[in-house]
Design an enzyme around this catalytic site. Structure first.
Site, PDB file in Angstrom:
ATOM      1  N   LYS A  89       0.661  -1.141   0.185  1.00 56.36           N
ATOM      2  CA  LYS A  89       0.033   0.072  -0.085  1.00 56.36           C
ATOM      3  C   LYS A  89       0.854   1.269  -0.137  1.00 56.36           C
ATOM      4  CE  LYS A  89      -4.565   0.914   0.380  1.00 56.36           C
ATOM      5  NZ  LYS A  89      -5.523  -0.046  -0.005  1.00 56.36           N
ATOM      6  N   GLY A 196     -25.287   2.231   2.964  1.00 59.03           N
ATOM      7  CA  GLY A 196     -24.312   2.949   2.236  1.00 59.03           C
ATOM      8  C   GLY A 196     -24.941   2.373   0.799  1.00 59.03           C
ATOM      9  N   GLY A 198     -23.806   3.857  -2.195  1.00 62.39           N
ATOM     10  CA  GLY A 198     -22.917   4.311  -3.044  1.00 62.39           C
ATOM     11  C   GLY A 198     -22.556   3.275  -4.398  1.00 62.39           C
ATOM     12  N   VAL A 200     -20.880   0.662  -4.872  1.00 64.68           N
ATOM     13  CA  VAL A 200     -20.902  -0.709  -4.411  1.00 64.68           C
ATOM     14  C   VAL A 200     -22.472  -1.121  -4.125  1.00 64.68           C
ATOM     15  CG1 VAL A 200     -20.257  -2.872  -3.351  1.00 64.68           C
ATOM     16  CG2 VAL A 200     -18.534  -0.932  -4.122  1.00 64.68           C
TER      17      VAL A 200
HETATM   18  P1  NAD Z   1     -18.957   5.150  -2.122  1.00 62.48           P
HETATM   19  O1  NAD Z   1     -18.458   6.502  -1.514  1.00 62.48           O
HETATM   20  O2  NAD Z   1     -19.398   5.388  -3.543  1.00 62.48           O
HETATM   21  O3  NAD Z   1     -20.500   5.130  -1.459  1.00 62.48           O
HETATM   22  C1  NAD Z   1     -20.317   5.065   0.133  1.00 62.48           C
HETATM   23  C2  NAD Z   1     -21.733   5.441   0.438  1.00 62.48           C
HETATM   24  O4  NAD Z   1     -21.715   5.096   1.895  1.00 62.48           O
HETATM   25  C3  NAD Z   1     -21.965   6.857   0.042  1.00 62.48           C
HETATM   26  O5  NAD Z   1     -23.536   6.784  -0.335  1.00 62.48           O
HETATM   27  C4  NAD Z   1     -22.025   7.689   1.359  1.00 62.48           C
HETATM   28  O6  NAD Z   1     -22.782   8.688   1.372  1.00 62.48           O
HETATM   29  C5  NAD Z   1     -22.409   6.520   2.347  1.00 62.48           C
HETATM   30  N1  NAD Z   1     -22.110   6.655   4.031  1.00 62.48           N
HETATM   31  C6  NAD Z   1     -21.058   7.319   4.430  1.00 62.48           C
HETATM   32  N2  NAD Z   1     -21.069   7.176   5.705  1.00 62.48           N
HETATM   33  C7  NAD Z   1     -22.474   6.734   6.016  1.00 62.48           C
HETATM   34  C8  NAD Z   1     -23.186   6.382   7.190  1.00 62.48           C
HETATM   35  N3  NAD Z   1     -22.635   6.705   8.389  1.00 62.48           N
HETATM   36  N4  NAD Z   1     -24.283   5.773   7.212  1.00 62.48           N
HETATM   37  C9  NAD Z   1     -25.040   5.584   6.010  1.00 62.48           C
HETATM   38  N5  NAD Z   1     -24.074   5.616   4.954  1.00 62.48           N
HETATM   39  C10 NAD Z   1     -23.006   6.185   4.987  1.00 62.48           C
HETATM   40  O7  NAD Z   1     -18.145   3.733  -1.739  1.00 62.48           O
HETATM   41  P2  NAD Z   1     -18.174   2.547  -2.613  1.00 62.48           P
HETATM   42  O8  NAD Z   1     -17.010   2.427  -3.486  1.00 62.48           O
HETATM   43  O9  NAD Z   1     -19.397   2.137  -2.617  1.00 62.48           O
HETATM   44  O10 NAD Z   1     -17.386   1.628  -1.477  1.00 62.48           O
HETATM   45  C11 NAD Z   1     -18.163   1.338  -0.032  1.00 62.48           C
HETATM   46  C12 NAD Z   1     -17.300   0.518   0.870  1.00 62.48           C
HETATM   47  O11 NAD Z   1     -16.630  -0.621   0.286  1.00 62.48           O
HETATM   48  C13 NAD Z   1     -16.025   1.446   1.250  1.00 62.48           C
HETATM   49  O12 NAD Z   1     -15.791   0.837   2.583  1.00 62.48           O
HETATM   50  C14 NAD Z   1     -14.913   0.830   0.268  1.00 62.48           C
HETATM   51  O13 NAD Z   1     -13.610   1.081   1.058  1.00 62.48           O
HETATM   52  C15 NAD Z   1     -15.346  -0.571   0.340  1.00 62.48           C
HETATM   53  N6  NAD Z   1     -14.866  -1.208  -0.980  1.00 62.48           N
HETATM   54  C16 NAD Z   1     -15.222  -0.706  -2.111  1.00 62.48           C
HETATM   55  C17 NAD Z   1     -14.641  -1.361  -3.276  1.00 62.48           C
HETATM   56  C18 NAD Z   1     -14.982  -0.636  -4.752  1.00 62.48           C
HETATM   57  O14 NAD Z   1     -14.687  -1.543  -5.718  1.00 62.48           O
HETATM   58  N7  NAD Z   1     -15.587   0.434  -4.833  1.00 62.48           N
HETATM   59  C19 NAD Z   1     -13.828  -2.563  -3.403  1.00 62.48           C
HETATM   60  C20 NAD Z   1     -13.636  -2.926  -1.910  1.00 62.48           C
HETATM   61  C21 NAD Z   1     -14.055  -2.262  -0.735  1.00 62.48           C
END
Ligand code: NAD
Length: 392
Positions: A89, A196, A198, A200
């Site tokens: 990392k 959440g 977002g 994913v």
């Molecule tokens: P994203 O930023 O697109 O979505 C996260 C969502 O969570 C946002 O809509 C945000 O408003 C919401 N959020 C934040 N705080 C919150 C709370 N307290 N209560 C409810 N909702 C809340 O992120 P993502 O890419 O969808 O990733 C989501 C999680 O999965 C993260 O922890 C990320 O590290 C992990 N992850 C993502 C990927 C990927 O491919 N995107 C891969 C592995 C792990």
């Protein structure tokens, strides 16, 4: 630029140090005053892949702790995903909105290049595709590049946003956990509470709804929440602090880390916790607290590996590093992501058989895969994969 490898004596003072192979401190920018840290935790299985985070750490000690913890996590995640990759990392200390620029990212590219292929970088919090393009000017060892950058370079359908594949892996993992807990394969009529919505979370909801799952969603962003409900054509919206108490079979954390803790675990009504968020357990012993409440926790790094499989395949194609003879095509990559379901089954089965918390069970299985191996030569098999049966 100034490069310094941190001495073992210095690293040992940090409790997150876990015999990391290399931790390199880099001074970047025109005044050599921007600090970057690159950590390779373990490269027994192959080049250490893990993203580059740009974050306003308040002091360098916190940045060091983070890079040590995150690089170690990537070793476990990559091993459990069946990838011939180690864990690493990078972090850059600064506010990405204010301090990030192309020249700085090129400097980080040089820092990556200084590892001569032992560390491979990708996007993480605070960095995006355009930063990968900037780093690619200085190093070949960067993945997660935009499709338009890869187009015409024989990448087929590889590259691009990994989130839908992370969602697919989670979906497969949820299916496996439901089967382990309740028997049967049908999700029809089950309730899943998603924290959440977002990149994913939304894709996961869409996959679950196709199977007739009743969805409960929450997000701190209300606009996003309403748009998601509209896009899905259904689902129940709940307030952020009510999501833990939804009477659902599955709670799927897809927002942020640390949400399984002393305060939230007693509130949970779900029988299974399975979602994409990284570092869901606030402390490693919280898997035992979940087990004591008879809640089946699917370790986050096992179920959320779809994204790293995605960028891993892009790197294999780009670098020619393919010691397990994977078929490097989009179809095979998707099949690899779908095998996350089997990985989840293996971890849950191992935990049951050995009376372990599922977090510890996953760690042990991952350690079996990467411990005791030697750095891989091209064409050499990594240890712990049991021949080629686990891979295509
Ligand atoms: P994203 O930023 O697109 O979505 C996260 C969502 O969570 C946002 O809509 C945000 O408003 C919401 N959020 C934040 N705080 C919150 C709370 N307290 N209560 C409810 N909702 C809340 O992120 P993502 O890419 O969808 O990733 C989501 C999680 O999965 C993260 O922890 C990320 O590290 C992990 N992850 C993502 C990927 C990927 O491919 N995107 C891969 C592995 C792990």
């Amino acid at each position: 630029m100034i490069f310094t490898d941190l001495a073992k004596g210095v690293l040992e003072q940090n409790t997150s140090f876990d015999n990391h192979e290399t931790v390199r401190r880099v001074l970047m920018g025109p005044n050599e005053d921007v600090v970057g840290l690159v950590a390779v935790h373990n490269s027994n299985l192959g080049p250490a892949l893990g993203g580059c985070r740009f974050y306003p750490y308040t002091d360098e000690g916190l940045a060091l702790t983070d890079v040590l913890r995150l690089s170690r996590g990537m070793t476990y995640k990559n091993a459990m995903a069946g990838l011939p990759l180690g864990g690493g990392k990078a972090v850059i200390i600064g506010n990405p909105k204010r301090d990030k620029n192309e020249a700085l990212m090129e400097d980080m590219g040089e820092a990556v290049e200084s590892f001569d292929g032992k560390y491979v970088t990708a996007e993480d919090s605070g960095t995006g595709e355009e930063d990968m393009v900037a780093m690619a000017k200085k190093t070949e060892h960067v993945t997660g590049l935009p499709p338009e950058f890869l187009r015409g370079k024989d990448f087929g359908e590889l590259g691009g946003n990994p989130s839908p594949l992370t969602a697919l892996g989670c979906y497969r993992g949820i299916r496996a956990a439901v089967h382990h807990r309740f028997g049967g394969d049908a999700l029809m009529g089950l309730k899943v509470a998603v924290q959440g919505i977002g990149a994913v979370g939304l894709e996961l909801c869409k996959l679950l709804r196709q199977d007739g799952v009743e969805i409960f969603i929450t997000d701190v962003d209300e606009t996003r929440l309403k748009a998601a409900k509209e896009e899905m054509g259904g689902g129940h919206i709940v307030a952020p602090d009510e999501i833990y108490e939804v009477e659902a079979e599955v709670f799927a954390p897809c927002a942020m880390g640390g949400i399984l803790n002393d305060e939230t675990i007693p509130k949970l009504k779900a029988h299974i916790v399975a979602g994409a968020a990284n570092n869901q357990l606030l402390k490693s012993h919280h898997d035992i607290q979940l087990m004591d409440r008879n809640i089946l926790y699917v370790p986050d790094y096992v179920i959320n590996a779809g994204g790293v499989i995605c960028v891993g395949y892009e790197y294999f194609r780009k670098s020619g590093h393919n010691p397990l003879d994977f078929d490097i095509s989009r179809e095979s990559m998707v099949a690899h992501v779908e095998r996350i379901g089997q990985n989840v089954t293996d971890v849950l089965g191992y935990a049951t058989a050995h009376h372990l918390g599922t977090g510890e069970a996953a760690d042990r299985l991952a350690e079996e895969k990467f411990m005791g191996g030697r750095p891989l030569e091209v064409g050499q098999m990594p240890p712990g994969f049991g021949g080629k049966t686990l891979v295509q």
